[in-house]
Design an enzyme around this catalytic site. Structure first.
Site, PDB file in Angstrom:
ATOM      1  N   ASN A  57       0.825  -1.228   0.000  1.00 18.14           N
ATOM      2  CA  ASN A  57       0.000   0.000   0.000  1.00 18.14           C
ATOM      3  C   ASN A  57       0.857   1.275   0.000  1.00 18.14           C
ATOM      4  OD1 ASN A  57      -2.569   1.193  -0.033  1.00 18.14           O
ATOM      5  ND2 ASN A  57      -2.477   1.616   2.162  1.00 18.14           N
ATOM      6  N   GLU A  59       2.196   2.703  -2.540  1.00 18.31           N
ATOM      7  CA  GLU A  59       1.874   3.508  -3.720  1.00 18.31           C
ATOM      8  C   GLU A  59       0.398   3.907  -3.663  1.00 18.31           C
ATOM      9  OE1 GLU A  59       4.553   3.806  -6.234  1.00 18.31           O
ATOM     10  OE2 GLU A  59       3.204   5.512  -6.548  1.00 18.31           O
ATOM     11  N   GLY A 145       5.973  -6.526  -7.090  1.00 22.55           N
ATOM     12  CA  GLY A 145       4.859  -6.422  -8.043  1.00 22.55           C
ATOM     13  C   GLY A 145       4.292  -5.013  -8.066  1.00 22.55           C
ATOM     14  N   ASN A 147       5.848  -2.295  -7.610  1.00 25.65           N
ATOM     15  CA  ASN A 147       6.757  -1.423  -8.362  1.00 25.65           C
ATOM     16  C   ASN A 147       6.571  -1.631  -9.861  1.00 25.65           C
ATOM     17  OD1 ASN A 147       9.884  -0.602  -9.174  1.00 25.65           O
ATOM     18  ND2 ASN A 147       9.051   0.480  -7.428  1.00 25.65           N
ATOM     19  N   ASP A 156      12.750   2.434  -9.597  1.00 22.18           N
ATOM     20  CA  ASP A 156      14.171   2.057  -9.541  1.00 22.18           C
ATOM     21  C   ASP A 156      14.417   0.629  -9.989  1.00 22.18           C
ATOM     22  OD1 ASP A 156      15.184   4.457  -8.680  1.00 22.18           O
ATOM     23  OD2 ASP A 156      14.713   4.041  -6.588  1.00 22.18           O
ATOM     24  N   LEU A 201      -0.558 -10.009 -11.440  1.00 19.21           N
ATOM     25  CA  LEU A 201       0.836 -10.375 -11.689  1.00 19.21           C
ATOM     26  C   LEU A 201       1.212 -11.454 -10.682  1.00 19.21           C
ATOM     27  CD1 LEU A 201       3.588  -9.863 -13.073  1.00 19.21           C
ATOM     28  CD2 LEU A 201       4.022  -8.088 -11.363  1.00 19.21           C
ATOM     29  N   LYS A 219      21.515   5.370 -10.262  1.00 24.85           N
ATOM     30  CA  LYS A 219      20.374   6.183  -9.825  1.00 24.85           C
ATOM     31  C   LYS A 219      20.907   7.528  -9.352  1.00 24.85           C
ATOM     32  CE  LYS A 219      16.874   6.520  -6.143  1.00 24.85           C
ATOM     33  NZ  LYS A 219      16.036   5.793  -5.178  1.00 24.85           N
ATOM     34  N   GLN A 561       6.107  30.204  18.888  1.00 24.83           N
ATOM     35  CA  GLN A 561       7.289  30.831  19.491  1.00 24.83           C
ATOM     36  C   GLN A 561       6.931  32.192  20.074  1.00 24.83           C
ATOM     37  OE1 GLN A 561       9.655  29.666  15.590  1.00 24.83           O
ATOM     38  NE2 GLN A 561      10.998  30.850  16.889  1.00 24.83           N
ATOM     39  N   GLU A 596       7.134  31.873  14.601  1.00 26.99           N
ATOM     40  CA  GLU A 596       7.275  33.178  15.258  1.00 26.99           C
ATOM     41  C   GLU A 596       6.042  34.050  15.012  1.00 26.99           C
ATOM     42  OE1 GLU A 596      11.054  35.118  14.695  1.00 26.99           O
ATOM     43  OE2 GLU A 596      10.284  37.043  15.365  1.00 26.99           O
ATOM     44  N   ARG A 674      18.371  42.819   8.651  1.00 20.48           N
ATOM     45  CA  ARG A 674      19.468  41.974   9.140  1.00 20.48           C
ATOM     46  C   ARG A 674      20.380  41.546   7.995  1.00 20.48           C
ATOM     47  NH1 ARG A 674      21.207  39.097  13.773  1.00 20.48           N
ATOM     48  NH2 ARG A 674      19.625  40.147  15.019  1.00 20.48           N
ATOM     49  N   GLU A1055      21.335  30.900  16.254  1.00 23.18           N
ATOM     50  CA  GLU A1055      21.414  31.133  14.810  1.00 23.18           C
ATOM     51  C   GLU A1055      22.830  31.126  14.227  1.00 23.18           C
ATOM     52  OE1 GLU A1055      19.069  34.651  15.672  1.00 23.18           O
ATOM     53  OE2 GLU A1055      17.914  34.247  13.869  1.00 23.18           O
TER      54      GLU A1055
HETATM   55  C1  LIG Z   1       8.273   7.011   1.102  1.00 26.44           C
HETATM   56  C2  LIG Z   1       8.306   6.251  -0.202  1.00 26.44           C
HETATM   57  C3  LIG Z   1       9.516   6.083  -0.831  1.00 26.44           C
HETATM   58  C4  LIG Z   1       9.582   5.398  -2.038  1.00 26.44           C
HETATM   59  N1  LIG Z   1      10.786   5.264  -2.641  1.00 26.44           N
HETATM   60  C5  LIG Z   1      10.872   4.621  -3.813  1.00 26.44           C
HETATM   61  C6  LIG Z   1      12.130   4.473  -4.454  1.00 26.44           C
HETATM   62  O1  LIG Z   1      13.175   4.900  -3.931  1.00 26.44           O
HETATM   63  N2  LIG Z   1      12.151   3.854  -5.649  1.00 26.44           N
HETATM   64  C7  LIG Z   1      11.014   3.379  -6.261  1.00 26.44           C
HETATM   65  O2  LIG Z   1      11.100   2.823  -7.334  1.00 26.44           O
HETATM   66  N3  LIG Z   1       9.817   3.483  -5.654  1.00 26.44           N
HETATM   67  C8  LIG Z   1       9.704   4.092  -4.465  1.00 26.44           C
HETATM   68  N4  LIG Z   1       8.486   4.218  -3.856  1.00 26.44           N
HETATM   69  C9  LIG Z   1       7.285   3.683  -4.527  1.00 26.44           C
HETATM   70  C10 LIG Z   1       6.771   2.346  -3.951  1.00 26.44           C
HETATM   71  O3  LIG Z   1       7.236   2.125  -2.657  1.00 26.44           O
HETATM   72  C11 LIG Z   1       7.181   1.156  -4.780  1.00 26.44           C
HETATM   73  O4  LIG Z   1       6.651   1.301  -6.066  1.00 26.44           O
HETATM   74  C12 LIG Z   1       6.737  -0.175  -4.182  1.00 26.44           C
HETATM   75  O5  LIG Z   1       7.442  -1.213  -4.772  1.00 26.44           O
HETATM   76  C13 LIG Z   1       5.246  -0.419  -4.327  1.00 26.44           C
HETATM   77  O6  LIG Z   1       4.941  -1.659  -3.696  1.00 26.44           O
HETATM   78  P1  LIG Z   1       3.631  -1.858  -2.809  1.00 26.44           P
HETATM   79  O7  LIG Z   1       3.564  -3.283  -2.469  1.00 26.44           O
HETATM   80  O8  LIG Z   1       3.590  -0.954  -1.645  1.00 26.44           O
HETATM   81  O9  LIG Z   1       2.512  -1.418  -3.857  1.00 26.44           O
HETATM   82  P2  LIG Z   1       1.012  -1.096  -3.596  1.00 26.44           P
HETATM   83  O10 LIG Z   1       0.831   0.326  -3.231  1.00 26.44           O
HETATM   84  O11 LIG Z   1       0.411  -2.093  -2.681  1.00 26.44           O
HETATM   85  O12 LIG Z   1       0.466  -1.341  -5.076  1.00 26.44           O
HETATM   86  C14 LIG Z   1       0.954  -0.574  -6.142  1.00 26.44           C
HETATM   87  C15 LIG Z   1       0.233  -0.937  -7.458  1.00 26.44           C
HETATM   88  O13 LIG Z   1       0.556  -2.251  -7.835  1.00 26.44           O
HETATM   89  C16 LIG Z   1      -0.621  -3.011  -8.038  1.00 26.44           C
HETATM   90  N5  LIG Z   1      -0.336  -4.384  -7.683  1.00 26.44           N
HETATM   91  C17 LIG Z   1       0.327  -4.814  -6.583  1.00 26.44           C
HETATM   92  N6  LIG Z   1       0.479  -6.148  -6.630  1.00 26.44           N
HETATM   93  C18 LIG Z   1      -0.104  -6.549  -7.770  1.00 26.44           C
HETATM   94  C19 LIG Z   1      -0.286  -7.819  -8.390  1.00 26.44           C
HETATM   95  N7  LIG Z   1       0.186  -8.939  -7.848  1.00 26.44           N
HETATM   96  N8  LIG Z   1      -0.916  -7.869  -9.554  1.00 26.44           N
HETATM   97  C20 LIG Z   1      -1.413  -6.768 -10.133  1.00 26.44           C
HETATM   98  N9  LIG Z   1      -1.277  -5.538  -9.603  1.00 26.44           N
HETATM   99  C21 LIG Z   1      -0.629  -5.455  -8.432  1.00 26.44           C
HETATM  100  C22 LIG Z   1      -1.660  -2.328  -7.187  1.00 26.44           C
HETATM  101  O14 LIG Z   1      -2.965  -2.586  -7.626  1.00 26.44           O
HETATM  102  C23 LIG Z   1      -1.271  -0.898  -7.338  1.00 26.44           C
HETATM  103  O15 LIG Z   1      -1.787  -0.384  -8.539  1.00 26.44           O
HETATM  104  C24 LIG Z   1       8.395   4.874  -2.636  1.00 26.44           C
HETATM  105  C25 LIG Z   1       7.169   5.042  -1.985  1.00 26.44           C
HETATM  106  C26 LIG Z   1       7.118   5.732  -0.783  1.00 26.44           C
HETATM  107  C27 LIG Z   1       5.790   5.894  -0.105  1.00 26.44           C
END
Ligand SMILES: Cc1cc2nc3c(=O)[nH]c(=O)nc-3n(C[C@H](O)[C@H](O)[C@H](O)COP(=O)(O)OP(=O)(O)OC[C@H]3O[C@@H](n4cnc5c(N)ncnc54)[C@H](O)[C@@H]3O)c2cc1C
Length: 1123
Positions: A57, A59, A145, A147, A156, A201, A219, A561, A596, A674, A1055
């Site tokens: 969750n 994303e 998945g 990602n 990434d 997936l 990256k 403050q 402030e 200042r 400061e």
């Molecule tokens: C603070 C923060 C930092 C982050 N940093 C990075 C980073 O450095 N690099 C980067 O690439 N990303 C980053 N992300 C993005 C994110 O964390 C990644 O994309 C992560 O891999 C998503 O995985 P999740 O399980 O949380 O996805 P979710 O939020 O659970 O799902 C994402 C999407 O994938 C779909 N999905 C998930 N599983 C399946 C499945 N089996 N079949 C079909 N659809 C599916 C969902 O329906 C949704 O659309 C970051 C996010 C946050 C909040």
């Protein structure tokens, strides 16, 4: 049997032993389902066509919170075993779609220990990339998945998976399976892919690499740790006998999807791996990955240069490897620096301070490194902040409705939909203000509490929805419909200059005769520098509770403050006398100037709501709200002309400074004052003229921030010092030394410098940092390395202490002694983590001659100490320390009789005796700083009580190809007088330095040309992280420098250290100078602050950046602008 020794382990064991089961949670807006078998998942999905799958969750959660996406049915795939499989097979690794990133990292690391190295080059790239991917919290829950399916253009993992020729397997609700390559056909558009609506997936298969195959991923982000990419890339090449057999290149951040460089790859196959190929590929890649000047994301020249830089690194890396066994091409030794990864050892630090003398009694804690009085409570989470306070029974919550336009007329506001939401009590706006809706946070009344007709920035408050709780209020607030007629906004300083949009007439300080100064100069140069704004990023966002009390009064519990301003503004908007309003402050989770004034405007709106519903109302801003409504440090533009002799002695300086104030005055006038007072930093400039212009723009009103204009003013000074050094061909150190003030000199505002300890700080810092020796080593390093450069720089600072508004240099305190001998101390200062209360207890303890355990500070409140100045300007310890001393001395005077009568009795006995003798055991204390005051008309007097001095030497290493840098070492020597508490003062120095480091190298807001803040959260706005702390960080306090002008001979410290971080900026500039020299470019060059990776890379101008000249401004609409 479980052991209860470790409760976390206990629960983990229970969870592991519990068979997961199908779960379902439901409320009126959402259903959450958790199947635990693949078939169950597919059935559940086919039953809910409107469902959204999730794993971590990370994303989807962001989409729902910030992008307004609504998913009525959520299906969690985290517990489906088939999606959690992770195993090696003959061809590579198969990774279930729900496998978390942390599990992948561990598994691949373990696999790499067992499998021949050559097979694991992709695995190594994944492991390396995961190190830079988000933070542990995200990696522990996020699935691969998620990602892949999200398909972010800056994902990434996707470039690696695509370059590795991975395969994706899907399971469909009709029971079929299908596998497809993750190639250029998989992503079909921005966050769109070829997965069918009835599919999930299942897994990703990543093949092993072959013996002759090479693989690397890159990256580049704003910040190295825990940041999303600006651009990334993965390259794979199979080379046999020096000829490319096959290869792939996947690039992120250059298109709506991760993009395979198909054309370039086609060219490469069957070509020899050599310099010619490098040149051809650079041209082809530049073409295939080209971006228009208005491309989403901006930074187009940088991103395009990065792609070539990444490939260049790959080329060198592979060439280095193949030369060993495959007749490959050799590369010059100096070029290998391009491939060496940043090797950052663990940080180490030293703290040096003078211990108190042996004669000082053990009970006297002044001068000792006493632990901050809230430290343990803060560490355990027991310390109470506004939003931790238990809600009152009938308390409500307000969510604000902000303007979404930067400059517009409000045509209509319709809250009817919001009012129909269950749990909503009322809509509040300017019509509910019983007093005056026109307000101002400083002297000028030029704001509206609630906008009536005209909105002047995005984020200006129009109204608020008061509801039972935060969730309802925020949801309902989104339903308030507002129609606008839009006007052209002014966003940047340059826009404001072009349109003559200023808040007041310019301020000016002039001394000497600049015409003559320029006449006497051998050289005159002109230059320009921008210093960006800075978000306060306190841990605790603005929070307040307003509680209506008897007789129409109001009590405010606020994270401010400036409690007296909160009291004044609430009284003004409610039409009350001040004695009916009390503002109480327990502690703040950081303020840095951001609380402030702006927090008091915010509390006044909450008070209006509480007054309307006659019930307590609370609000704590979400981070994005706080960032987009409460203003920042002012961005500055400095345009200077400096005249100097051939040996670097400055003869004349003329400077115009422009600050971006936002839509209202707030504290902008004093901030510019200042800046003008600090336009000399540490240097004697006999002929000088500085003029300050306050630019009025359509962004939120900018406000105080640690340093209050001083850092911006001094930053521009150090910039032209560097220009002078380059122009004269001498070292910056020499230019600084030649021009540095001496004891007894007059500043440009005619204040005499006494006890001028700066030179001592300078000499001690250069010596302890071994500056001269390291300067030679830096030069040696730079000669030997073409693509990594080092720089070293020493920067001094002289920071004036006092409020420049004379009347504010006053303070009150109240000391109450109870009959058990305990002392309740109250003063007008606010504890915001800076250790003020701890120092004040030390002062009271020393003055009364009693243990600090008998003294307690409960809170700051306007009904105990009235008419206070804000806790700001670094002056609180000086002012309140003296006021406390004054009150304690009054008490001592009254108790003296009893102490003399019974010298061997205890403090408690004396107190009791005084009480029974009907002696008052409470006293107020007062202090006003003597001997200060400045006359702008005559440029005379002393605006400051004294100056705090410091010097820093920083050394950095820069990656010229990416713009990344690391601070190798910083040494600081500061004169803080006789420190009241060296632990707190050193903490302030380290903290101030790191905050300054953020200001000068990292933190940057980006705005759409229409005035929307694009960087309103930690995802886009990066403050320094742990690995940004200098690898070696030494802080030393100058010894034997009592300051007779402040309490306990100490000096203010809040400061002054911040500016010392400019030593990093100028060390970076020093490194860039060497890179430019190698590229054949000499002379002065412009580097604006912050020195972000983008600016550093582009300033290291070379054959790659030369391919991407900037488009002519005005010929396109940029994706973002800097304010
Ligand atoms: C603070 C923060 C930092 C982050 N940093 C990075 C980073 O450095 N690099 C980067 O690439 N990303 C980053 N992300 C993005 C994110 O964390 C990644 O994309 C992560 O891999 C998503 O995985 P999740 O399980 O949380 O996805 P979710 O939020 O659970 O799902 C994402 C999407 O994938 C779909 N999905 C998930 N599983 C399946 C499945 N089996 N079949 C079909 N659809 C599916 C969902 O329906 C949704 O659309 C970051 C996010 C946050 C909040």
């Amino acid at each position: 049997m479980f052991t209860l020794l470790n409760p976390l382990l206990y629960f983990q064991q229970i969870l592991e032993k519990t068979e997961p089961e199908f779960l379902q949670f439901k409320n009126e807006r959402q259903t959450w389902l958790r199947p635990v078998k693949l078939q169950q998942l597919l059935d559940t999905k086919s039953q809910h066509s409107d469902s959204k799958l999730i794993v971590g969750n990370t994303e989807v959660g962001v989409e729902m919170k910030f992008k307004g996406m609504r998913y009525p049915v959520i299906i969690s795939c985290s517990q489906v075993p088939e999606l959690n499989e992770l195993h090696l097979d003959d061809e590579g690794v198969s990774i279930g779609a729900s496998v978390t990133l942390s599990r992948i990292e561990t598994f691949l690391k373990q696999s790499m220990e067992k499998i021949p190295e050559y097979k694991c080059k992709t695995f190594a790239a994944i492991v390396e990339m995961l190190h830079w991917f988000a933070g542990n919290q995200i990696r522990n829950v996020a699935g691969i998945g998620g990602n892949v399916v999200t398909g972010s253009p800056i994902s990434d993992l996707n470039p690696i998976l695509m370059a590795a020729k991975s395969t994706l397997t899907f399971a469909a609700t009709d029971g079929t399976f299908r596998s497809i390559p993750m190639d250029e056909h998989f992503y079909t558009g921005y966050r769109k892919n070829a997965m069918l609506p009835n599919e999930v997936l299942l897994s990703i298969h990543v093949p092993f690499t072959r013996q002759t195959e090479y693989f690397k991923a890159y990256k580049q982000a704003h910040r190295r740790d825990d940041d999303i990419a600006i651009a990334n890339a993965a390259f794979r090449v199979n080379i046999e006998s020096g000829v490319v057999k096959d290869c792939s290149m996947a690039i992120g951040g250059m298109a709506p999807t991760t993009k395979l460089a198909v054309k370039t790859v086609n060219f490469m196959v069957k070509r020899s791996w050599n310099q010619f190929l490098l040149e051809e590929v650079s041209s082809l890649l530049a073409d295939e990955m080209s971006l228009p000047p208005d491309a989403p994301g901006g930074m187009v020249e940088y991103r395009q240069s990065l792609v070539l830089s990444f490939f260049f690194k790959f080329y060198l890396d592979v060439s280095q490897q193949i030369v060993e066994f495959d007749n490959g091409c050799s590369i010059p030794v100096s070029a290998t620096s391009a491939t060496a990864p940043f090797n950052r050892p663990e940080s180490k630090s030293t703290h040096i301070f003078q211990e108190v003398s042996d004669e000082q009694s053990l009970g006297d804690i002044v001068g000792r490194p006493i632990v901050h009085s809230s430290a343990y409570k803060q560490a355990t989470g027991e310390a109470v902040y506004v939003d931790d306070m238990v809600p009152l029974e009938n308390e409500l919550y307000i969510a604000f409705i902000y303007s979404t336009k930067a400059h517009a007329e409000i045509k209509s506001v319709d809250p009817s939909k919001a009012l129909s939401v269950e749990g909503v009590h009322t809509y509040v706006d300017h019509r509910d203000v019983p007093g005056n809706n026109d307000i101002g946070s400083a002297a000028m009344i030029d704001e509206e509490l609630f906008a009536t007709k005209l909105v002047r920035c995005v984020g200006q408050v129009i109204g608020g929805i008061v509801a039972d709780n935060q969730d309802i209020a925020q949801r309902a607030a989104k339903l308030v419909k507002i129609e606008y007629e839009e006007f052209e906004p002014i966003v940047t300083i340059e826009d404001a200059i072009a349109k003559s949009s200023f808040l007041s007439t310019p301020q000016c300080i002039e001394n000497g005769n600049i015409k003559e100064g320029f006449r006497n100069s051998d050289n005159v140069i002109e230059g320009e520098m921008r210093v960006g704004e800075q978000e306060h990023f306190y841990l605790e966002t603005n929070a307040c509770r307003a509680i209506p009390v008897e007789d129409g009064g109001m009590e405010i519990l606020s994270s401010t403050q400036n409690p007296s301003l909160a009291q004044s503004l609430v009284a003004r908007v409610l039409g009350l006398q001040k004695h009916r309003v009390t503002c109480r402050v327990k502690r703040l989770g950081g303020g840095f100037g951001g609380k402030e004034t702006r927090s008091d405007v915010f509390s006044s709106a909450i008070a209006v709501a509480a007054n309307k519903v006659k019930r307590p109302v609370r609000c704590m801003l979400d981070r994005d709200e706080d960032m987009s409504t409460t203003g920042t440090r002012h961005a500055f533009l400095g345009r200077y002309k400096v005249g100097f002799t051939n040996d670097g002695k400055v003869q004349a300086l003329e400077i115009d400074m422009y600050s971006n104030c936002g839509y209202s005055m707030d504290l902008s006038f004093s901030i510019m004052e200042r800046a003008l007072f600090h336009m000399d930093n540490a240097y004697k400039i006999s002929n000088i003229k500085g003029t300050g212009y306050l630019c009025k723009t359509n962004i939120p009103s900018n406000t105080a921030f640690r340093g209050f204009g001083g850092p911006q003013g001094m930053m521009i000074v150090e910039n032209w010092i560097g220009d002078v050094a380059i122009a004269c061909g001498i070292s910056q150190k020499m230019v600084r030394e030649i021009n540095m003030y001496k004891e007894g000199d007059l500043t440009h505002f005619n204040q005499k410098l006494v006890d001028f300890n700066l030179k001592r700080c300078w000499d001690e810092c250069l010596k302890s940092s071994e500056y001269d020796k390291r300067r030679i080593e830096v030069e040696k390093f730079n000669k030997a390395n073409r693509w990594k450069k080092r720089g070293i720089c020493a920067v001094p600072t002289k920071f004036g202490i006092a409020f420049t508004a004379l009347f504010m240099n006053q303070a009150g305190a109240l000391v109450l002694v109870y009959t058990d001998g305990s002392v309740l101390l109250t003063h007008g200062g606010v504890e915001m983590g800076q250790g003020l209360h701890t120092k004040m207890i030390q002062v009271a303890s020393q003055t009364l001659g009693i243990s600090s355990e008998k003294i307690y500070i409960n809170e700051t409140s306007t009904n105990t100490v009235p008419n206070t100045s804000p806790s700001a300007a670094s002056a609180s310890s000086d002012l309140y320390g003296m006021a406390i001393k004054n009150a304690c001395e009054k008490i001592l005077e009254r108790i003296k009789t009893y102490a003399i009568a019974k010298p061997n009795a205890s403090w408690e006995d004396w107190v009791k005796a005084a009480y029974f003798d009907r002696v008052s055991l409470s006293a107020t204390g007062f202090y006003k700083t003597p001997g200060i005051g400045y006359n702008w008309d005559t440029n005379s007097g002393s605006p400051f009580n004294y100056f705090t001095f410091g010097v820093a030497v920083s050394e950095v290493e820069v990656d010229c190809l990416t713009g990344d840098h690391v601070v190798l070492r910083t040494d600081i020597v500061m004169d803080v007088g006789d420190s009241i508490n060296p632990a707190i003062d050193i903490g302030q120095i380290e903290g101030g330095f790191i905050q300054g480091y953020g200001l000068f190298t990292l933190e940057e807001h980006r705005w759409s040309p229409s005035g929307q803040l694009l960087t309103k959260g930690p995802g886009f706005y990066k403050i320094p992280g742990f690995t940004d702390i200098p690898v070696e960080f030494n802080v030393s306090l100058l010894s034997g420098v009592p300051n007779k002008r402040a309490v306990c001979s100490s000096k203010a410290i809040g400061e002054p250290p911040l500016f010392l971080a400019s030593s990093v900026f100028y060390a970076i500039k020093d490194a860039i100078l060497s890179a430019r020299h190698d590229a054949g470019t000499e002379g002065i060059f412009r580097l604006d602050s912050p020195a972000t990776a983008e600016r550093i890379r582009m300033a290291c101008a070379d054959q790659f950046t030369a391919k991407f000249p900037s488009a002519v401004p005005g010929t396109f609409r940029p994706f973002f602008v800097r304010s």
